[in-house]
Design a protein around this motif. Structure first.
Motif, short mmCIF file in Angstrom:
data_model
loop_
_atom_site.label_atom_id
_atom_site.label_comp_id
_atom_site.label_asym_id
_atom_site.label_seq_id
_atom_site.Cartn_x
_atom_site.Cartn_y
_atom_site.Cartn_z
N SER A 246 -9.75 -8.13 -5.61
CA SER A 246 -9.86 -6.67 -5.54
C SER A 246 -10.25 -6.19 -4.15
CB SER A 246 -10.88 -6.19 -6.58
OG SER A 246 -11.02 -4.79 -6.55
N ASN A 247 -11.10 -6.98 -3.48
CA ASN A 247 -11.54 -6.59 -2.14
C ASN A 247 -10.40 -6.57 -1.14
OD1 ASN A 247 -14.18 -6.40 -3.03
ND2 ASN A 247 -14.75 -8.45 -2.36
N LEU A 248 -9.34 -7.33 -1.40
CA LEU A 248 -8.21 -7.41 -0.48
C LEU A 248 -7.06 -6.47 -0.85
CD1 LEU A 248 -7.97 -11.30 -0.02
CD2 LEU A 248 -8.88 -9.64 1.62
N ALA A 249 -7.02 -6.02 -2.09
CA ALA A 249 -5.90 -5.19 -2.55
C ALA A 249 -5.96 -3.79 -1.95
CB ALA A 249 -5.92 -5.11 -4.07
N SER A 250 -4.80 -3.18 -1.82
CA SER A 250 -4.73 -1.82 -1.28
C SER A 250 -5.31 -0.82 -2.27
CB SER A 250 -3.28 -1.45 -0.97
OG SER A 250 -2.76 -2.27 0.07
N PRO A 251 -5.82 0.31 -1.80
CA PRO A 251 -6.32 1.35 -2.71
C PRO A 251 -5.19 1.91 -3.57
CG PRO A 251 -7.07 1.73 -0.45
CD PRO A 251 -6.02 0.66 -0.39
N VAL A 252 -5.57 2.71 -4.57
CA VAL A 252 -4.59 3.23 -5.53
C VAL A 252 -3.52 4.06 -4.83
CG1 VAL A 252 -4.28 4.79 -7.48
CG2 VAL A 252 -6.19 3.18 -7.48
N GLY A 253 -3.91 4.97 -3.95
CA GLY A 253 -2.93 5.83 -3.29
C GLY A 253 -1.94 5.05 -2.46
N ALA A 254 -2.44 4.12 -1.64
CA ALA A 254 -1.55 3.31 -0.82
C ALA A 254 -0.67 2.42 -1.68
CB ALA A 254 -2.38 2.47 0.15
N SER A 255 -1.21 1.92 -2.76
CA SER A 255 -0.44 1.07 -3.68
C SER A 255 0.70 1.86 -4.31
CB SER A 255 -1.35 0.49 -4.76
OG SER A 255 -2.31 -0.37 -4.21
N ARG A 256 0.40 3.09 -4.68
CA ARG A 256 1.45 3.93 -5.27
C ARG A 256 2.60 4.13 -4.28
NH1 ARG A 256 1.87 7.07 -9.68
NH2 ARG A 256 3.38 8.78 -9.60
N ARG A 257 2.27 4.33 -3.01
CA ARG A 257 3.31 4.50 -2.01
C ARG A 257 4.14 3.22 -1.84
NH1 ARG A 257 -0.85 7.64 0.21
NH2 ARG A 257 -1.69 5.91 1.45
N LEU A 258 3.49 2.07 -1.97
CA LEU A 258 4.22 0.81 -1.88
C LEU A 258 5.22 0.67 -3.03
CD1 LEU A 258 1.29 -1.59 -0.90
CD2 LEU A 258 3.27 -1.03 0.52
N ILE A 259 4.80 1.07 -4.23
CA ILE A 259 5.70 1.01 -5.37
C ILE A 259 6.84 2.01 -5.20
CG2 ILE A 259 5.88 1.32 -7.87
CD1 ILE A 259 2.93 0.46 -8.07
N GLU A 260 6.53 3.19 -4.69
CA GLU A 260 7.59 4.19 -4.44
C GLU A 260 8.59 3.66 -3.41
OE1 GLU A 260 4.97 8.27 -5.26
OE2 GLU A 260 5.17 7.45 -3.23
N GLN A 261 8.10 2.99 -2.37
CA GLN A 261 9.00 2.43 -1.36
C GLN A 261 9.89 1.34 -1.96
OE1 GLN A 261 6.39 1.12 1.79
NE2 GLN A 261 5.69 3.20 2.24
N ALA A 262 9.31 0.52 -2.82
CA ALA A 262 10.12 -0.50 -3.50
C ALA A 262 11.18 0.12 -4.36
CB ALA A 262 9.21 -1.42 -4.31
N LEU A 263 10.84 1.22 -5.03
CA LEU A 263 11.79 1.93 -5.88
C LEU A 263 12.94 2.51 -5.05
CD1 LEU A 263 12.66 3.11 -8.59
CD2 LEU A 263 11.05 4.98 -8.22
N GLU A 264 12.60 3.10 -3.93
CA GLU A 264 13.62 3.68 -3.04
C GLU A 264 14.54 2.61 -2.46
OE1 GLU A 264 11.34 5.76 -0.18
OE2 GLU A 264 10.70 7.36 -1.57
N ALA A 265 13.98 1.43 -2.24
CA ALA A 265 14.78 0.35 -1.64
C ALA A 265 15.75 -0.27 -2.64
CB ALA A 265 13.85 -0.74 -1.09
#
Length: 265
Positions: A246-265
């Motif tokens: 958990s200490n290494l994982a991205s915060p919720v907001g940044a994680s959501r953007r990563l999932i959105e980028q994966a979806l767009e790709a």
């Protein structure tokens, strides 16, 4: 010949010895306990000596008689699961009861968050009866998310889980959109471990932690057969691992953007 009971190797032996221990602690003879359970004396004797397995109904009777907070019912459930070679049976039961789910997934979207198409694609890789497996998975989801009391669900996904295309591009688009939708629920928290996180303890494999009343259990996943972890010290080790991840994982907001980028790709 009376069998030698070894509680270190058999849950049924644990149950046999605990029945005997509780009976003695409550100052009951074998005959008296048999009367209370409405069975014959030999049944109790055979249970205590490991010749006969405690039934779920008898387990409930002992729990109620001695106010054991479902101790024997849970032990019998676990023991039956190991007999079947299926620890997952126990996990499904505890998923329904848990107030908090914490999951680390190294490669795949966890079953509780899978769309039917994604789940079908995964189940088809290891089972001939895909529809039966899908029905079970959807029932698990419903038992957790559609109950009267919504549990808190905290999920950390490794970057590979959102980039690995499962079932084709359309299926994966639907799965990523579903993750974004689930992440909007107030009781669901989804975060991503980014590709550049480097070496960390999560690379050893996926696992989850369930909080049930005032205790925790862990479930360690494996390709062939996962296992429930019950010993408090071992569960604590998994909790520490989860905190490190958990200490290494991205915060919720940044994680959501990563999932959105994966979806767009």
């Amino acid at each position: 010949m009376t069998p030698v009971l070894d509680p270190d190797t058999s849950l049924w032996h644990v149950i046999a010895l605990e029945v005997q221990r509780q009976r003695i602690a409550h100052d009951l003879s074998v005959t008296q306990l048999a009367t209370r359970l409405r069975v014959d004396r030999s049944t109790v004797s055979r249970i205590e000596h490991g010749w006969r397995k405690l039934s779920p109904e008898q387990a409930d009777g002992l729990d109620a008689m001695w106010d054991l907070q479902h101790l024997f019912r849970r032990l019998v459930r676990f023991a039956a699961a190991t007999d079947d070679g299926n620890w997952f049976t126990g996990l499904m039961d505890f998923e329904k009861e848990a107030s908090l789910h914490r999951m680390w997934e190294a490669l795949l979207v966890p079953g509780l968050l899978q769309t039917p198409d994604y789940a079908r694609a995964m189940i088809s890789t290891k089972s001939a009866d895909v529809e039966a497996g899908l029905e079970t998975r959807l029932a698990r989801q419903a038992s957790v998310f559609d109950g009267e009391r919504a549990p808190r669900v905290s999920v950390i996904l490794n970057w590979a889980a959102i980039e690995q295309c499962v079932g084709g591009r359309d299926v994966m688009r639907g799965q990523l959109a579903h993750l974004l939708e689930m992440g909007e629920r107030p009781n669901v928290n989804i975060r991503v471990m980014e590709r550049d996180a480097g070496a960390h303890v999560g690379l050893d494999g996926s696992f989850r932690l369930l909080t049930i009343s005032d205790r925790e259990i862990a479930y360690s996943a494996s390709p062939e057969r996962g296992r429930l972890v019950l010993e408090a010290s071992d569960v604590h080790d998994y909790a520490v691992r989860y905190d490190l991840i958990s200490n290494l994982a991205s915060p919720v907001g940044a994680s959501r953007r990563l999932i959105e980028q994966a979806l767009e790709a």
